[in-house]
Enzyme design. Structure first.
Site, PDB file in Angstrom:
ATOM      1  N   HIS A  28      67.178  77.682  23.765  1.00  0.00           N
ATOM      2  CA  HIS A  28      67.863  76.930  23.133  1.00  0.00           C
ATOM      3  C   HIS A  28      69.401  77.631  22.733  1.00  0.00           C
ATOM      4  O   HIS A  28      69.697  77.704  21.501  1.00  0.00           O
ATOM      5  CB  HIS A  28      67.461  76.161  22.084  1.00  0.00           C
ATOM      6  CG  HIS A  28      66.697  76.897  21.018  1.00  0.00           C
ATOM      7  ND1 HIS A  28      67.179  77.780  20.204  1.00  0.00           N
ATOM      8  CD2 HIS A  28      65.401  76.794  20.235  1.00  0.00           C
ATOM      9  CE1 HIS A  28      66.323  78.119  19.299  1.00  0.00           C
ATOM     10  NE2 HIS A  28      65.317  77.532  19.206  1.00  0.00           N
ATOM     11  N   HIS A  82      53.689  76.789  12.554  1.00  0.00           N
ATOM     12  CA  HIS A  82      54.943  76.351  12.777  1.00  0.00           C
ATOM     13  C   HIS A  82      55.091  75.455  14.226  1.00  0.00           C
ATOM     14  O   HIS A  82      54.428  75.644  15.169  1.00  0.00           O
ATOM     15  CB  HIS A  82      55.887  77.588  13.323  1.00  0.00           C
ATOM     16  CG  HIS A  82      57.379  77.360  13.577  1.00  0.00           C
ATOM     17  ND1 HIS A  82      58.098  76.295  13.083  1.00  0.00           N
ATOM     18  CD2 HIS A  82      58.057  78.376  14.566  1.00  0.00           C
ATOM     19  CE1 HIS A  82      59.443  76.355  13.667  1.00  0.00           C
ATOM     20  NE2 HIS A  82      59.503  77.579  14.649  1.00  0.00           N
ATOM     21  N   GLU A  84      57.643  74.176  15.950  1.00  0.00           N
ATOM     22  CA  GLU A  84      58.409  74.136  17.123  1.00  0.00           C
ATOM     23  C   GLU A  84      57.396  74.383  18.502  1.00  0.00           C
ATOM     24  O   GLU A  84      56.828  75.083  18.355  1.00  0.00           O
ATOM     25  CB  GLU A  84      59.473  75.316  17.050  1.00  0.00           C
ATOM     26  CG  GLU A  84      60.562  75.021  17.978  1.00  0.00           C
ATOM     27  CD  GLU A  84      61.967  75.958  17.803  1.00  0.00           C
ATOM     28  OE1 GLU A  84      61.844  76.663  16.896  1.00  0.00           O
ATOM     29  OE2 GLU A  84      62.851  75.647  18.408  1.00  0.00           O
ATOM     30  N   HIS A 148      61.810  79.353   9.942  1.00  0.00           N
ATOM     31  CA  HIS A 148      63.374  78.644   9.909  1.00  0.00           C
ATOM     32  C   HIS A 148      63.234  77.381  10.234  1.00  0.00           C
ATOM     33  O   HIS A 148      64.320  76.717  10.266  1.00  0.00           O
ATOM     34  CB  HIS A 148      64.102  79.535  11.011  1.00  0.00           C
ATOM     35  CG  HIS A 148      63.537  79.290  12.454  1.00  0.00           C
ATOM     36  ND1 HIS A 148      64.639  78.581  13.457  1.00  0.00           N
ATOM     37  CD2 HIS A 148      62.323  78.968  13.012  1.00  0.00           C
ATOM     38  CE1 HIS A 148      63.836  78.183  14.681  1.00  0.00           C
ATOM     39  NE2 HIS A 148      62.274  78.658  14.360  1.00  0.00           N
ATOM     40  N   TYR A 195      67.197  88.867  17.345  1.00  0.00           N
ATOM     41  CA  TYR A 195      66.489  87.779  16.719  1.00  0.00           C
ATOM     42  C   TYR A 195      66.699  87.413  15.599  1.00  0.00           C
ATOM     43  O   TYR A 195      66.847  85.996  15.245  1.00  0.00           O
ATOM     44  CB  TYR A 195      64.922  87.962  17.104  1.00  0.00           C
ATOM     45  CG  TYR A 195      64.082  86.711  16.982  1.00  0.00           C
ATOM     46  CD1 TYR A 195      63.667  86.214  18.306  1.00  0.00           C
ATOM     47  CD2 TYR A 195      63.652  86.294  15.670  1.00  0.00           C
ATOM     48  CE1 TYR A 195      62.961  84.926  17.957  1.00  0.00           C
ATOM     49  CE2 TYR A 195      62.746  85.025  15.535  1.00  0.00           C
ATOM     50  CZ  TYR A 195      62.486  84.305  16.627  1.00  0.00           C
ATOM     51  OH  TYR A 195      61.650  83.371  16.667  1.00  0.00           O
ATOM     52  N   HIS A 228      56.193  86.149  18.468  1.00  0.00           N
ATOM     53  CA  HIS A 228      56.827  86.508  19.686  1.00  0.00           C
ATOM     54  C   HIS A 228      57.035  88.049  19.634  1.00  0.00           C
ATOM     55  O   HIS A 228      57.342  88.594  18.252  1.00  0.00           O
ATOM     56  CB  HIS A 228      58.368  85.971  19.495  1.00  0.00           C
ATOM     57  CG  HIS A 228      58.855  84.773  19.670  1.00  0.00           C
ATOM     58  ND1 HIS A 228      58.545  83.787  20.842  1.00  0.00           N
ATOM     59  CD2 HIS A 228      59.151  83.738  18.658  1.00  0.00           C
ATOM     60  CE1 HIS A 228      58.806  82.509  20.631  1.00  0.00           C
ATOM     61  NE2 HIS A 228      59.151  82.246  19.370  1.00  0.00           N
TER      62      HIS A 228
END
Ligand code: FEO
Length: 405
Positions: A28, A82, A84, A148, A195, A228
């Site tokens: 993204h 999370h 996402e 986030h 990151y 990650h």
């Protein structure tokens, strides 16, 4: 049955069962030249628990890693830290395959999962500080709102002193190695910084508060398992320190000069400004947008004190590549920067004026006036660029001096 993909042991009872995305180059808007991993973890407690899942196309890889140690149908609980989709893309199918007794998320996570997947089963909301017994082990949940996403939370495995931190402390880095101590430090430090700059920077104040909260809770953290990149087992304190430093965004003598050029004039101005910065004692980093991505620029700004942006005027407008990087940076909300705008133009200086407006909106502390040159800079204009660079270096010196006194 023999599995093509294997789980990797993280601690006595925790296994990495994620997936490696070697080919990822775009996330993204973030350029991911080294690919990424989507980390999921299996806790082999009395209640077998899966923490997070992976992006949808990697479901089979994750299930194969799980099968290398247990039957997926034996999983009792799934935790979604999370929502996402790089961590939940395959969640609906995994729930169907596994048939877990319960699925847990934060209250905002429950809402987000419902709005993503419209599931027809209950997701159980857990509160900040709530504990969950896995029989022989205990999990504690911590809300980390806006780190986030509003739904984000951490899960702490008490017995193994292991923090599942979802995106925080992560990086986009595809490797066969799973641990920080197996990866070159220069690489992990750069990717962790990149990151932070590209994902967490808008929430830097929340990072500071979270680190204070963790420190007050006095949890011993032996291992950090993000969603990650590598698992931290040697450099846990180092990455915590880096986060605490990055979140403060203290000004440095580094001046990032970002620009594009049509016929070389704005480029020549940038080079002269760079020389002036150097002569004045700053460390200039020139970033022509033909050879740098917007995420490279964000990474450099994280440890900078100045942002100088140059744009030619095209069709009475800012140059498109410069507009792109400014839009991206505005969203990341960098703090504590001084800056300026420069550029060449033909008959309307609209490009450089729009850069000035964008930097004002970003609350960059602007030095002097926009530096404009008609068509091609002569030696006098280039001298002016050198002086401008030197004056910004002087301001940086003052700011950095103030920081250290
Ligand atoms: Fe890795 Fe916010 O997802």
């Amino acid at each position: 049955m023999q599995q093509p993909f294997k789980a990797v042991k993280v601690t006595d009872n925790v296994y990495w069962v994620g997936a490696i995305d070697w080919g990822l180059r775009y996330f993204h808007g973030y350029s991911t030249e080294r690919g990424s991993t989507y980390n999921a973890f299996l806790i082999l407690a009395d209640k077998i628990t899966l923490v997070d899942t992976v992006k949808a196309p990697f479901r089979a890889e994750m299930l194969s890693r799980i099968k290398s140690i247990t039957d997926p149908e034996k999983i009792d609980y799934i935790i979604s830290n999370h929502s996402e989709m790089d961590h939940t893309g395959c969640l609906p199918e995994v729930i169907e395959t596994v048939g877990p007794e319960r699925v847990f998320a934060s209250a905002m996570g429950v809402k987000a999962l419902s709005e993503h997947f419209h599931l027809d089963r209950e997701i159980v909301a857990v509160k900040d500080g709530e504990k969950l017994s896995l029989g022989n082990m205990v999990l504690t949940f911590f809300e980390t709102r806006m780190l986030h996403w509003p739904d984000s939370m951490f899960t702490y495995l008490v017995e193994e002193e292991l923090l599942f931190s979802q995106d925080a402390f992560g990086m986009h880095l595809a490797t066969s190695e799973r641990f920080d101590d197996e990866i070159d430090r220069g690489i992990w430090e750069y990717e962790a910084r990149k990151y932070f700059a590209n994902i967490l920077l808008p929430y830097a104040p929340q990072v500071t508060k979270l680190l204070e909260k963790l420190s007050k809770l006095r949890f011993s953290i032996k291992t950090i398992a993000p969603d990650h990149g590598p698992v931290w087992r040697r450099d846990v304190n180092k990455v915590l320190d880096l986060y605490s430093e990055w979140a403060l965004q203290r000004p440095t003598k580094k001046a990032v000069v970002v620009y594009d050029t049509m016929w070389g004039s704005t480029g020549r101005m940038a080079a002269a400004i760079g020389d002036g910065l150097k002569q004045g004692g700053a460390s200039p980093k020139l970033m022509p947008l033909r050879s740098c991505t917007r995420s490279d620029v964000a990474t450099e700004i994280l440890e900078a004190g100045a942002l100088l942006v140059g744009s030619p005027t095209l069709n009475n407008n800012i140059f498109p590549t410069v507009a792109d990087v400014l839009t991206y940076l505005k969203g990341l909300k960098p703090r504590n920067l001084i800056g300026g705008a420069f550029g060449s133009y033909g008959w309307s200086p609209a490009g450089v004026e729009q850069v000035w407006e964008a930097l004002t909106e970003m609350k960059v502390d602007l030095v002097g006036e926009p530096l404009k040159v008609k068509y091609v800079p002569d030696s006098g204009s280039l001298e002016q660029c050198v002086s401008w660079g030197a004056s910004i270096a002087e301001r940086l010196k003052e700011l950095c001096g103030r920081e250290t006194t």
